[in-house]
Design a protein around this motif. Structure first.
Motif, PDB file in Angstrom:
ATOM      1  N   THR A  77      11.054  25.276 -31.740  1.00 15.39           N
ATOM      2  CA  THR A  77      10.479  26.077 -30.660  1.00 15.39           C
ATOM      3  C   THR A  77      10.957  25.457 -29.360  1.00 15.39           C
ATOM      4  OG1 THR A  77       8.471  24.723 -30.734  1.00 15.39           O
ATOM      5  CG2 THR A  77       8.433  26.793 -31.933  1.00 15.39           C
ATOM      6  N   ASP A  78      11.007  26.292 -28.314  1.00 16.83           N
ATOM      7  CA  ASP A  78      11.535  25.839 -27.032  1.00 16.83           C
ATOM      8  C   ASP A  78      10.421  25.576 -26.051  1.00 16.83           C
ATOM      9  OD1 ASP A  78      14.061  26.195 -28.060  1.00 16.83           O
ATOM     10  OD2 ASP A  78      14.322  28.199 -27.203  1.00 16.83           O
ATOM     11  N   GLY A  79      10.651  24.574 -25.180  1.00 13.36           N
ATOM     12  CA  GLY A  79       9.734  24.318 -24.075  1.00 13.36           C
ATOM     13  C   GLY A  79       9.979  25.313 -22.952  1.00 13.36           C
ATOM     14  N   ALA A 100      21.296  18.041 -28.442  1.00 14.39           N
ATOM     15  CA  ALA A 100      20.088  18.068 -27.614  1.00 14.39           C
ATOM     16  C   ALA A 100      19.227  19.280 -27.916  1.00 14.39           C
ATOM     17  CB  ALA A 100      20.477  18.049 -26.140  1.00 14.39           C
ATOM     18  N   PHE A 101      19.841  20.323 -28.451  1.00 11.76           N
ATOM     19  CA  PHE A 101      19.109  21.537 -28.809  1.00 11.76           C
ATOM     20  C   PHE A 101      18.998  21.687 -30.324  1.00 11.76           C
ATOM     21  CE2 PHE A 101      21.026  22.332 -24.656  1.00 11.76           C
ATOM     22  CZ  PHE A 101      19.901  22.651 -23.932  1.00 11.76           C
ATOM     23  N   TYR A 134      30.843  25.798 -38.449  1.00 10.62           N
ATOM     24  CA  TYR A 134      29.572  26.486 -38.698  1.00 10.62           C
ATOM     25  C   TYR A 134      28.487  25.805 -37.883  1.00 10.62           C
ATOM     26  CZ  TYR A 134      31.865  28.620 -42.769  1.00 10.62           C
ATOM     27  OH  TYR A 134      32.723  29.321 -43.594  1.00 10.62           O
ATOM     28  N   ASP A 135      27.742  26.584 -37.089  1.00 11.57           N
ATOM     29  CA  ASP A 135      26.588  26.030 -36.395  1.00 11.57           C
ATOM     30  C   ASP A 135      25.464  25.825 -37.400  1.00 11.57           C
ATOM     31  OD1 ASP A 135      27.840  26.057 -33.984  1.00 11.57           O
ATOM     32  OD2 ASP A 135      26.611  27.615 -33.069  1.00 11.57           O
ATOM     33  N   VAL A 136      24.946  24.615 -37.449  1.00 13.50           N
ATOM     34  CA  VAL A 136      23.793  24.303 -38.298  1.00 13.50           C
ATOM     35  C   VAL A 136      22.689  23.828 -37.364  1.00 13.50           C
ATOM     36  CG1 VAL A 136      22.902  22.930 -40.207  1.00 13.50           C
ATOM     37  CG2 VAL A 136      25.301  23.691 -40.233  1.00 13.50           C
ATOM     38  N   ALA A 137      21.662  24.663 -37.187  1.00 11.84           N
ATOM     39  CA  ALA A 137      20.612  24.393 -36.201  1.00 11.84           C
ATOM     40  C   ALA A 137      19.285  24.130 -36.882  1.00 11.84           C
ATOM     41  CB  ALA A 137      20.474  25.587 -35.251  1.00 11.84           C
ATOM     42  N   THR A 138      18.561  23.157 -36.347  1.00 12.99           N
ATOM     43  CA  THR A 138      17.244  22.837 -36.876  1.00 12.99           C
ATOM     44  C   THR A 138      16.225  23.866 -36.384  1.00 12.99           C
ATOM     45  OG1 THR A 138      17.839  20.492 -36.780  1.00 12.99           O
ATOM     46  CG2 THR A 138      15.507  21.017 -37.066  1.00 12.99           C
ATOM     47  N   PHE A 139      15.341  24.330 -37.287  1.00 15.63           N
ATOM     48  CA  PHE A 139      14.258  25.220 -36.864  1.00 15.63           C
ATOM     49  C   PHE A 139      13.543  24.578 -35.676  1.00 15.63           C
ATOM     50  CE2 PHE A 139      13.990  26.209 -41.630  1.00 15.63           C
ATOM     51  CZ  PHE A 139      14.749  27.361 -41.517  1.00 15.63           C
ATOM     52  N   ARG A 186      17.936  29.990 -18.052  1.00 14.28           N
ATOM     53  CA  ARG A 186      19.037  29.971 -19.022  1.00 14.28           C
ATOM     54  C   ARG A 186      18.782  29.008 -20.180  1.00 14.28           C
ATOM     55  NH1 ARG A 186      21.778  31.597 -22.235  1.00 14.28           N
ATOM     56  NH2 ARG A 186      24.006  31.430 -22.529  1.00 14.28           N
ATOM     57  N   HIS A 187      18.312  27.763 -19.883  1.00 18.25           N
ATOM     58  CA  HIS A 187      18.185  26.743 -20.934  1.00 18.25           C
ATOM     59  C   HIS A 187      16.760  26.209 -21.005  1.00 18.25           C
ATOM     60  CE1 HIS A 187      22.463  26.491 -19.534  1.00 18.25           C
ATOM     61  NE2 HIS A 187      22.648  26.621 -20.833  1.00 18.25           N
ATOM     62  N   PRO A 188      16.252  25.921 -22.221  1.00 20.15           N
ATOM     63  CA  PRO A 188      14.929  25.318 -22.335  1.00 20.15           C
ATOM     64  C   PRO A 188      14.951  23.877 -21.848  1.00 20.15           C
ATOM     65  CG  PRO A 188      15.994  25.386 -24.488  1.00 20.15           C
ATOM     66  CD  PRO A 188      16.888  26.128 -23.544  1.00 20.15           C
ATOM     67  N   GLU A 189      13.856  23.455 -21.227  1.00 18.51           N
ATOM     68  CA  GLU A 189      13.774  22.069 -20.744  1.00 18.51           C
ATOM     69  C   GLU A 189      13.597  21.091 -21.894  1.00 18.51           C
ATOM     70  OE1 GLU A 189      10.549  22.387 -17.837  1.00 18.51           O
ATOM     71  OE2 GLU A 189      12.060  21.964 -16.309  1.00 18.51           O
ATOM     72  N   SER A 190      13.024  21.573 -22.981  1.00 22.25           N
ATOM     73  CA  SER A 190      12.799  20.695 -24.133  1.00 22.25           C
ATOM     74  C   SER A 190      12.715  21.553 -25.387  1.00 22.25           C
ATOM     75  CB  SER A 190      11.500  19.897 -23.967  1.00 22.25           C
ATOM     76  OG  SER A 190      10.383  20.785 -23.889  1.00 22.25           O
TER      77      SER A 190
END
Length: 455
Positions: free
Chosen positions: A100-102, A80-81, A93-98, A108-112
């Motif tokens: 931006t956060d809503g 989801a993130f 290994y964490d592989v995260a997509t570039f 604590r957590h972005p809504e989107s």
């Protein structure tokens, strides 16, 4: 954007293949036409020559594209993130997509989230030193936010507006202190002002996350008292541990405590605790004198100078420690051991006068190793006399070839055979007989005593 070209970093780790496997993941993503770099804390730690615990990868590939490239090795733990877990040789290994956060509504957590560029991904991160990327193929650091400059200057600075960064994620308030204390850095003035302004809002963060950050600060910092000082002066410590803030100004007898008040004593103990510091010892140090402010009594000596006494502070502190550790959501095992150490920490003063049976009961406690470590630090940080510590160790050495607390030589079954009925009287007799056994009495002598007691 700034590139440090030809800057081949060494990613030191306990796992010698950690960086090689991460580079293979980057190469595979690159081979499929995606951008991919090392990101965040691993770059920060490599630049400062510290050991790297894990390596995170940031990429332009979406979670679905990552899953397609690593079909047998990927798990969508944070899909989801935009985060996938790629497991190689059993190492995740964490592989995260570039991205931006809503907006952040819960602190604590972005809504989107929106998938985005590497530059925008850097700009949504917490601190400049954590917003660095590293290209392991070309050997260059990629810096969009001045993080490398801040790292070399030893500065903790938020990316962009510090008030906004802290309001997005309140845990960043504690993370700022941890990075400063662990790395020996200073918090930049505007970031520090925002931290103090936003400190009261830390209460919205779960106690488990607060506890984790707090313990990491004190367990990992080379000078843990510096972390404690920053937490107190920033207004954070009072939010979750006001009982420790209350140690400031709680005076002690300078004959026994030339180091100062209870706060100074506790801070000195923390700094004398050798690394790696286990959480239960850190808690025991923090809480061993937490009952002193409530127990403090002040009077005058014959010469008119003040005296300070804290009668019963160990018992008061044990009760307080149990409540504090429950509030902090600490495990039952650690809570039980720490509470016992706090309750018992003044018993060493009685050691020279104890009967052998009492000594053996004391040294046979399952928490005695923790209690000894606490007592040693307590002495070293105050009067520096280790005679009672040495005496306890000598007693333990005397029992090196036998259990300190051996099995009972006379049991309830023996007393039943002698005609005694079960009940409280049997329990009391068994305790008296066991005390004599610890003094050296044989089973035969104990049975004779039992028969005599039953007449």
């Amino acid at each position: 954007m700034c590139y440090s070209v030809g800057m081949r970093l060494e990613f030191q780790s306990a796992d010698g293949a950690l960086a090689a496997r991460a580079e293979d993941i980057v190469r595979r993503l690159r081979g499929a036409g995606h951008a991919a770099v090392f990101a965040g804390g691993c770059v920060r730690d490599a630049l400062r020559g510290a050991q790297v615990k894990d390596i995170d990868i940031a990429t332009s590939a979406t979670p679905e594209q990552v899953a397609a490239l690593f079909p047998a090795y990927s798990v969508g733990v944070g899909k989801a993130f935009g985060v996938m877990l790629v497991v190689r040789d059993g190492v995740p290994y964490d592989v995260a997509t570039f991205r931006t956060d809503g907006g952040y509504q819960d602190g604590r957590h972005p809504e989107s989230i929106v998938y985005d560029t590497a530059e925008h991904d850097a700009q949504r991160r917490d601190f400049t030193v954590n917003a660095l990327f590293y290209d392991p193929i070309e050997g260059r650091v990629i810096d969009f936010v001045g993080g490398e400059r801040d790292l070399r200057a030893g500065i903790v600075r938020t990316v962009g507006d510090p008030i906004r960064r802290f309001r997005e994620d309140r845990l960043r308030l504690l993370r700022a202190v941890r990075f400063a204390a662990v790395c020996g850095w200073r918090i930049e003035a505007e970031t520090w002002a925002a931290l103090k302004a936003e400190a009261p809002a830390l209460g919205c963060v779960s106690m488990e996350r607060i506890r984790t950050e707090f313990l990491r600060t004190l367990c990992e910092a080379p000078v843990p008292s510096e972390g404690l000082r920053l937490l107190a002066e920033g207004g954070l410590l009072g939010v979750f541990l006001p009982e420790i803030v209350a140690l400031r100004g709680c005076l002690q007898d300078p004959v026994w405590h030339p180091e100062g008040d209870v706060w100074a004593h506790t801070a000195r103990m923390l700094d004398l605790t050798p690394a790696p510091r286990p959480p239960e010892l850190v808690w025991a140090v923090l809480l061993h004198d937490v009952g002193k402010p409530a127990a403090l009594r002040v009077g005058r000596k014959p010469d008119g100078s003040p005296w300070y006494r804290t009668p019963g502070h160990a018992a008061i502190g044990a009760e307080m420690a149990e409540g504090i550790l429950r509030r902090m959501k600490e495990s039952r095992a650690i809570t039980g051991r720490v509470v016992a150490a706090v309750r018992n920490h003044m018993q060493f003063m009685e050691l020279p006068k104890m009967r052998t049976a009492t000594v053996r009961r004391m040294l046979g406690r399952p928490t005695i190793a923790l209690e000894l470590a606490l007592h040693r630090l307590d002495c070293l940080s105050s009067h520096a006399k280790l005679d009672l510590y040495d005496l306890a160790r000598a007693h333990l050495a005397a029992f090196a070839k036998e259990p300190v607390l051996p099995p009972k030589a006379v049991t309830g079954r023996d007393l039943l055979a002698l005609g005694m009925r079960p009940g409280p009287a049997m329990g009391r007799l068994l305790e008296r007989l066991y005390a004599k056994q610890l003094e050296g009495a044989s089973r035969e002598a104990l049975l004779r005593d039992a028969v005599e007691a039953l007449r």
